[in-house]
Each structure stands twice: as structure tokens, then as C-alpha cells.
Design an enzyme around this catalytic site. Structure first.
Site, mmCIF file in Angstrom:
data_model
loop_
_atom_site.group_PDB
_atom_site.id
_atom_site.type_symbol
_atom_site.label_atom_id
_atom_site.label_comp_id
_atom_site.label_asym_id
_atom_site.label_seq_id
_atom_site.Cartn_x
_atom_site.Cartn_y
_atom_site.Cartn_z
ATOM 1 N N GLY A 179 0.771 -1.237 0.000
ATOM 2 C CA GLY A 179 0.000 0.000 0.000
ATOM 3 C C GLY A 179 0.801 1.285 0.000
ATOM 4 O O GLY A 179 0.220 2.367 0.119
ATOM 5 N N GLU A 190 4.091 -6.428 1.191
ATOM 6 C CA GLU A 190 3.607 -6.781 -0.157
ATOM 7 C C GLU A 190 3.386 -5.563 -1.039
ATOM 8 O O GLU A 190 2.267 -5.303 -1.462
ATOM 9 C CB GLU A 190 2.266 -7.510 -0.033
ATOM 10 C CG GLU A 190 2.313 -8.812 0.709
ATOM 11 C CD GLU A 190 0.938 -9.384 0.979
ATOM 12 O OE1 GLU A 190 0.853 -10.591 1.220
ATOM 13 O OE2 GLU A 190 -0.048 -8.626 0.970
ATOM 14 N N PRO A 191 4.418 -4.813 -1.338
ATOM 15 C CA PRO A 191 4.213 -3.648 -2.211
ATOM 16 C C PRO A 191 4.007 -4.047 -3.671
ATOM 17 O O PRO A 191 4.659 -4.970 -4.159
ATOM 18 C CB PRO A 191 5.517 -2.871 -2.050
ATOM 19 C CG PRO A 191 6.533 -3.908 -1.712
ATOM 20 C CD PRO A 191 5.813 -4.961 -0.913
ATOM 21 N N GLY A 192 3.102 -3.379 -4.339
ATOM 22 C CA GLY A 192 2.908 -3.581 -5.768
ATOM 23 C C GLY A 192 3.214 -2.274 -6.494
ATOM 24 O O GLY A 192 4.217 -2.122 -7.188
ATOM 25 N N ARG A 193 2.328 -1.292 -6.248
ATOM 26 C CA ARG A 193 2.433 0.007 -6.911
ATOM 27 C C ARG A 193 3.817 0.648 -6.745
ATOM 28 O O ARG A 193 4.359 1.230 -7.685
ATOM 29 C CB ARG A 193 1.381 0.930 -6.291
ATOM 30 C CG ARG A 193 1.161 2.234 -7.022
ATOM 31 C CD ARG A 193 0.269 3.174 -6.181
ATOM 32 N NE ARG A 193 -0.889 2.552 -5.622
ATOM 33 C CZ ARG A 193 -2.115 2.579 -6.161
ATOM 34 N NH1 ARG A 193 -2.322 3.229 -7.287
ATOM 35 N NH2 ARG A 193 -3.122 1.974 -5.570
ATOM 36 N N ARG A 244 -8.182 3.967 -14.384
ATOM 37 C CA ARG A 244 -8.097 4.530 -13.033
ATOM 38 C C ARG A 244 -8.722 5.918 -12.879
ATOM 39 O O ARG A 244 -9.376 6.188 -11.872
ATOM 40 C CB ARG A 244 -6.657 4.512 -12.515
ATOM 41 C CG ARG A 244 -6.101 3.076 -12.401
ATOM 42 C CD ARG A 244 -4.767 3.005 -11.662
ATOM 43 N NE ARG A 244 -4.930 3.300 -10.249
ATOM 44 C CZ ARG A 244 -4.628 4.434 -9.680
ATOM 45 N NH1 ARG A 244 -4.102 5.413 -10.396
ATOM 46 N NH2 ARG A 244 -4.838 4.622 -8.400
ATOM 47 N N TYR A 246 -11.507 5.730 -10.181
ATOM 48 C CA TYR A 246 -11.154 6.279 -8.863
ATOM 49 C C TYR A 246 -10.977 7.790 -8.867
ATOM 50 O O TYR A 246 -10.542 8.352 -7.871
ATOM 51 C CB TYR A 246 -9.831 5.683 -8.366
ATOM 52 C CG TYR A 246 -9.686 4.194 -8.512
ATOM 53 C CD1 TYR A 246 -10.470 3.325 -7.762
ATOM 54 C CD2 TYR A 246 -8.741 3.655 -9.380
ATOM 55 C CE1 TYR A 246 -10.312 1.952 -7.886
ATOM 56 C CE2 TYR A 246 -8.586 2.283 -9.508
ATOM 57 C CZ TYR A 246 -9.385 1.438 -8.762
ATOM 58 O OH TYR A 246 -9.225 0.086 -8.884
ATOM 59 N N CYS A 292 -16.418 6.128 -26.194
ATOM 60 C CA CYS A 292 -17.706 6.794 -26.276
ATOM 61 C C CYS A 292 -18.278 6.976 -24.870
ATOM 62 O O CYS A 292 -19.257 6.325 -24.505
ATOM 63 C CB CYS A 292 -18.630 5.958 -27.146
ATOM 64 S SG CYS A 292 -19.967 6.944 -27.767
ATOM 65 N N TYR A 336 -1.603 -1.079 -12.037
ATOM 66 C CA TYR A 336 -3.066 -1.112 -12.113
ATOM 67 C C TYR A 336 -3.630 -0.446 -13.377
ATOM 68 O O TYR A 336 -4.759 0.036 -13.360
ATOM 69 C CB TYR A 336 -3.698 -0.504 -10.850
ATOM 70 C CG TYR A 336 -3.252 -1.195 -9.579
ATOM 71 C CD1 TYR A 336 -3.662 -2.493 -9.310
ATOM 72 C CD2 TYR A 336 -2.409 -0.560 -8.671
ATOM 73 C CE1 TYR A 336 -3.241 -3.140 -8.152
ATOM 74 C CE2 TYR A 336 -1.990 -1.206 -7.517
ATOM 75 C CZ TYR A 336 -2.413 -2.492 -7.262
ATOM 76 O OH TYR A 336 -1.999 -3.142 -6.125
HETATM 77 N N1 LLP Z 1 -1.450 -6.958 -0.572
HETATM 78 C C1 LLP Z 1 -2.782 -7.100 -0.626
HETATM 79 C C2 LLP Z 1 -3.432 -8.125 0.188
HETATM 80 C C3 LLP Z 1 -3.550 -6.267 -1.457
HETATM 81 O O1 LLP Z 1 -4.853 -6.412 -1.501
HETATM 82 C C4 LLP Z 1 -2.893 -5.281 -2.248
HETATM 83 C C5 LLP Z 1 -3.657 -4.406 -3.131
HETATM 84 C C6 LLP Z 1 -1.496 -5.194 -2.173
HETATM 85 C C7 LLP Z 1 -0.808 -6.039 -1.309
HETATM 86 C C8 LLP Z 1 -0.708 -4.218 -2.990
HETATM 87 O O2 LLP Z 1 -1.023 -2.890 -2.749
HETATM 88 P P1 LLP Z 1 -0.099 -1.730 -3.385
HETATM 89 O O3 LLP Z 1 1.246 -1.829 -2.717
HETATM 90 O O4 LLP Z 1 0.027 -1.965 -4.839
HETATM 91 O O5 LLP Z 1 -0.815 -0.489 -3.066
HETATM 92 N N2 LLP Z 1 -6.837 -0.979 -8.302
HETATM 93 C C9 LLP Z 1 -6.535 -0.053 -7.234
HETATM 94 C C10 LLP Z 1 -5.646 -0.655 -6.204
HETATM 95 C C11 LLP Z 1 -6.192 -1.938 -5.646
HETATM 96 C C12 LLP Z 1 -5.266 -2.537 -4.649
HETATM 97 C C13 LLP Z 1 -5.749 -3.859 -4.224
HETATM 98 N N3 LLP Z 1 -4.903 -4.518 -3.310
HETATM 99 C C14 LLP Z 1 -5.882 1.168 -7.838
HETATM 100 O O6 LLP Z 1 -5.669 1.182 -9.043
HETATM 101 O O7 LLP Z 1 -5.583 2.132 -7.140
#
Ligand code: LLP
Length: 469
Positions: free
Chosen positions: A278, A320-323, A363, A367, A394, A424
Site C-alpha cells: 500500500g 507486499e508492495p505492488g504500486r 483509473r 477512482y 464513447c 493497475y
Molecule cells: N497486498 C494485498 C493483500 C492487497 O490487496 C494489495 C492491493 C497489495 C498487497 C498491494 O497494494 P499496493 O502496494 O500496490 O498499493 N486498483 C486499485 C488498487 C487496488 C489494490 C488492491 N490490493 C488502484 O488502481 O488504485
């Protein structure tokens, strides 16, 4: 307060001195302008990329992905060492998943978290050691769980009581990859009642959302997990939201989860604690995320202090970073098509249309997400003008960049780059209006290569059973 009276620009959008500038927090470190003013990414000019692959084009800077993965891992390692524990980083694959990216992050020493059977197949197809995978999801099917257990997935993160029984049935049949004697490691995802969204966090006793188990119910579920011979309970998991700035939400959540962790220690060891992902990134010049080292240290220190206060050992931590790994490594290139000036009650808004939109980046529509854009084929001239970049779909909500200043001479045929589209965007893409999905191209050291091919018209028609073949 420049905006309210004379312009439709929002207050956070300060007009830049130079509408060709590339704000370092927003763009990949390799982004620069060459002597002609053209945007260069990973050593490759925007023009060369577009001549080779067309537009729209999702560009991913390999060096930036690897650097961010490395920095996150090093930051959590250092913070954990300083507080007498260890930390593991899982890349949250939902942010952007393909076999190439899985190999990059594994190569940088990360693990990978997947949240559906499909994501699991991508990670396995990349050759990932299943032991380095975590498997999430609030509604994992029996078939998905069977596949995960059989493949030897390192940790399954249980979300509900029903899932415990599904897993119990699977492991009782001895389906584990490691053989009948090896227990499947599991965590329990809890809902701490803390919900963090960007700069604020909200803490409630009962969070109204679908993920995880409420703290109050967790002891009962953990007791049940501990009864099942083929399962090994390794710890609690908690993820509080996405695009979070600061440590306050993590701190509050960790404190609540540690109360439960302490209570559960009465029933046996709990070696791990996973605090999710997150971590927020910069999408515009108005976003100023703290350095990851500061966040890592703040979060790990909060856990260590919380453990000391309770007189319990500090568990091994996971994140668990993604973004934060892929977001700023991605840039989307579009070609400018039509341009319109629309008179508003206050001022004028210039609508700049590009050849993609909500099908490659949902997005803004989903959002209200904000982005930044720059001319890519050249440095523009003329005073900055306020624009709204829109797509070709459209739908009036088909916005690519809601508010931005571009050079006043922006014109049809220009290439436009939108920053921070690495996370995302491709995963949320669609074929709305039968627009094909763009390719994903990796750049590095002056070279480019396709890592996910773009869709063709034939792909778009392929599933229509009414077409004679
Ligand atoms: N771990 C879990 C259990 C999660 O549900 C998520 C994201 C992450 C890790 C990774 O979060 P991050 O580090 O990427 O913020 N589609 C939305 C974001 C949805 C996130 C869902 N879970 C957007 O585009 O902002």
C-alpha cells in the site's frame, strides 16, 4: 488560490515554469530530453519506440522496476536488522503481472504474491519456485486451492472460515507438492478496522468491507487451523489499503494486530507477521511520498516497540508492495488526435484527445485518479495551457489526465507521454468499444523489447462465435 477566480484548474495543480519539465518523483530516473527536446526512456527515444511499436504503447523501464524492488528490499532488510528481526518482501503481482516482471523481481530477491488462479499460473509459468509465492484472495475456489497446494505454494493466506475447511479437505488427501508429511503453511488475514487511503486513515471497530476476518473472530479460526494436521499456522496478515502516505495507519493497525498476535501466542509459536502493501507513489507534482527507508523504519520500529511493550518476541515480517515497485516505472505513449477549446463559466478548458483512454487506463474513470502528462516527440513552446487529456471512447468519463499544463502549441500528431502508468493500468484494461489492448515494451540501456504483445483486430474478433471462419 490562483484557480478559483480565473481558471478551472484545481488548487493543487500549480502551473509549472516550464511545461516540458519532468518531475523526478513522477517519472522513471532514466526519463530525460535529448538535445532535440525529445523524451528518452531507458535510453530509447519516444519516436523510435512509436515507430517500432505504434501507439498507444505501454513502456516499462526495467532498470526502474529492478531499482525500486532492490531499494524496497534493502530498506526493509535494514530496518528489520536494526530492530532484531528479518523482513521478506513480496511483489504484489496484481499491480502488473507477466512472466518477465516476475523474473525481474525474483532476480532482485523478492517473493511474489498472487491473488487468483490466473495470477498463480503466470508466476508458475515464469519458472518461479512455488515456495516463494504467497496466495491471496477472498474467494479462492477449491480448484484454485488444490492447484496452489499441489504446486507447493509457500504460504496461503486464508481469508475466511470456509476456506479453512476447503484446505482441510485438500490437505487430508495428501495433495501437497512436498508429500503427505509436509504441512501447508498458512496465514490468516485479519481486518484490523484500520482503513488507510492516501493521506488519512480511518480506524473503526467494524470495518465494512469484504476482506479478511474481523479481529474478534480470529482466535476461533486460528484454533481451528491449529487443529488441522496438514496445516501449519505461521502468522497473521493485515493489509490496510493502497496509495497510503505516512506510517500512522500502519502503526495503528500493527498495534491492533499485535494485541491479537500476543493473545494467540498462548496456543503456540507464531513466527511471522505480514503487514501487506500500500505504499503511496507520486502521480503528480503535488504528491510527495516519504522515502521508502523512512517508511520501512517507521513501520518496523512500531512493530518492535509494540512487541517490547507486550514482552513478546518480534516476529519475522513480510510486506507486499505492488504500486511502489512498478507504478513510476511505467509510461504510456499516445498520439494526439483532435483538440478542442471548450468555454466554461469560468475560463476555458482545452480538450486534447489521444488514441487510447479508459480501455488502457481505467483509473481516472474508476477512482478519479490524477496523472501527469508531457509532450514526448518534442519540447513544446508557448505559455503553459490548462488541458484535459481524454481518450477515444464513447463515454464522457473517458479521462486520461484530468488536469495538466502543456505547452500552448500542443498539436495533432504530437506524441504525449503519461507518467506513472506502471501499476493497475494494464491489469484493469479492457476492450471497451473494441479498442485493442496496447503492447507492453520494456526499455533498458538503449534497447527495447516486447514483453506482452499488443492485441490485433483478429484477437478482438476471435471470440465472436457469429463470424464465419
Ligand atoms: N497486498 C494485498 C493483500 C492487497 O490487496 C494489495 C492491493 C497489495 C498487497 C498491494 O497494494 P499496493 O502496494 O500496490 O498499493 N486498483 C486499485 C488498487 C487496488 C489494490 C488492491 N490490493 C488502484 O488502481 O488504485
Amino acid at each position: 488560490m490562483h484557480s478559483a477566480v480565473s481558471s478551472p484548474a484545481p488548487e493543487w495543480l500549480t502551473p509549472p515554469d516550464d511545461a516540458n519539465d519532468l518531475v523526478p518523483a513522477v517519472w522513471p530516473a532514466s526519463a530525460e530530453r535529448d538535445a532535440d527536446g525529445e523524451l528518452v526512456l531507458g535510453g530509447v527515444t519516444a519516436g523510435r519506440l512509436v515507430r517500432t511499436y505504434g501507439t498507444p504503447l505501454q513502456v516499462l523501464d526495467e532498470t526502474e522496476v529492478r531499482r525500486r524492488a532492490h531499494v524496497l528490499r534493502a530498506a526493509f532488510d535494514a530496518a528489520a536488522r536494526a530492530h532484531g528481526t528479518t523482513a521478506r518482501v513480496y511483489y504484489a503481482g496484481k499491480a502488473l503481472l507477466n512472466t518477465t516482471i516476475v523474473r525481474w523481481v525474483l532476480d532482485e530477491g523478492l517473493n511474489v504474491d498472487v491473488c487468483t488462479g490466473g495470477e498463480l499460473e503466470v508466476a508458475l509459468a515464469a519458472g518461479a519456485d512455488a515456495g516463494r509465492l504467497g496466495f491471496h484472495g477472498n474467494n479462492k475456489s477449491v480448484a484454485e486451492l488444490e492447484r496452489a497446494v499441489a504446486a507447493g505454494v509457500g504460504t496461503i493466506i486464508i481469508d475466511s472460515a470456509i476456506e479453512i475447511e476447503r484446505l482441510a479437505a485438500i490437505v487430508s488427501r495428501g495433495a501437497s507438492a512436498a508429500g503427505a508429511d509436509a504441512a501447508q503453511r498458512v496465514m490468516l488475514r485479519v481486518n484490523s478496522g484500520v482503513h488507510a487511503e492516501t493521506h488519512d486513515f480511518l480506524a473503526t471497530a467494524h470495518e465494512d468491507q469484504k476482506f479478511g476476518t474481523p479481529l474478534q473472530l480470529a482466535p476461533e479460526l486460528v484454533a481451528r487451523i491449529r487443529e488441522i494436521e496438514g496445516l501449519e499456522f505461521v502468522g497473521l496478515h493485515c493489509h490496510i489499503g493502497s496509495q497510503i502516505f505516512g506510517v500512522a495507519g500502519f502503526r495503528e493497525s500493527a498495534s491492533r494486530v499485535l494485541d491479537l498476535h500476543q493473545e494467540l501466542l498462548a496456543g503456540g509459536d507464531i513466527p511471522q507477521l505480514n503487514l501487506g502493501g500500500g505504499f503511496g507513489i507520486a502521480y503528480t507534482r503535488a504528491d510527495a511520498p516519504e522515502p521508502i527507508e523512512t517508511l520501512a523504519d517507521g513501520i518496523v520500529a512500531a512493530v518492535a516497540e509494540g512487541c517490547a511493550a507486550r514482552g513478546i518476541p518480534v516476529p519475522a515480517l513480510s510486506f507486499e508492495p505492488g504500486r511502489a515497485i512498478v507504478g513510476n516505472a511505467g509510461v504510456t505513449l499516445y498520439e494526439v488526435g483532435t483538440i478542442k477549446d471548450v468555454a466554461l463559466e469560468v475560463g476555458t478548458r482545452r480538450y486534447v484527445s489521444v488514441d487510447g483512454g479508459m480501455s488502457d487506463n481505467a483509473r481516472p474513470a474508476l477512482y478519479g485518479a490524477q496523472y501527469s502528462a508531457r509532450l514526448a516527440s518534442r519540447a513544446g513552446e508557448g505559455a503553459p495551457v490548462l488541458v484535459r487529456v481524454v481518450g477515444k471512447h464513447c463515454e464522457s468519463g473517458d479521462i486520461v489526465v484530468d488536469h495538466e499544463h502543456l505547452p500552448g502549441d500542443v498539436a495533432p500528431g504530437d506524441l504525449l507521454a503519461v507518467a506513472a502508468t506502471g501499476a493497475y493500468c494494464a491489469p484493469l484494461s479492457s476492450n471497451y468499444n473494441h479498442v485493442p489492448r496496447p503492447p507492453i515494451v520494456a526499455v533498458r540501456d538503449g534497447e527495447s523489447r516486447v514483453i506482452v504483445r499488443g492485441e490485433s483486430m483478429a484477437d478482438l474478433l476471435a471470440r465472436d462465435a457469429g463470424i464465419q471462419r
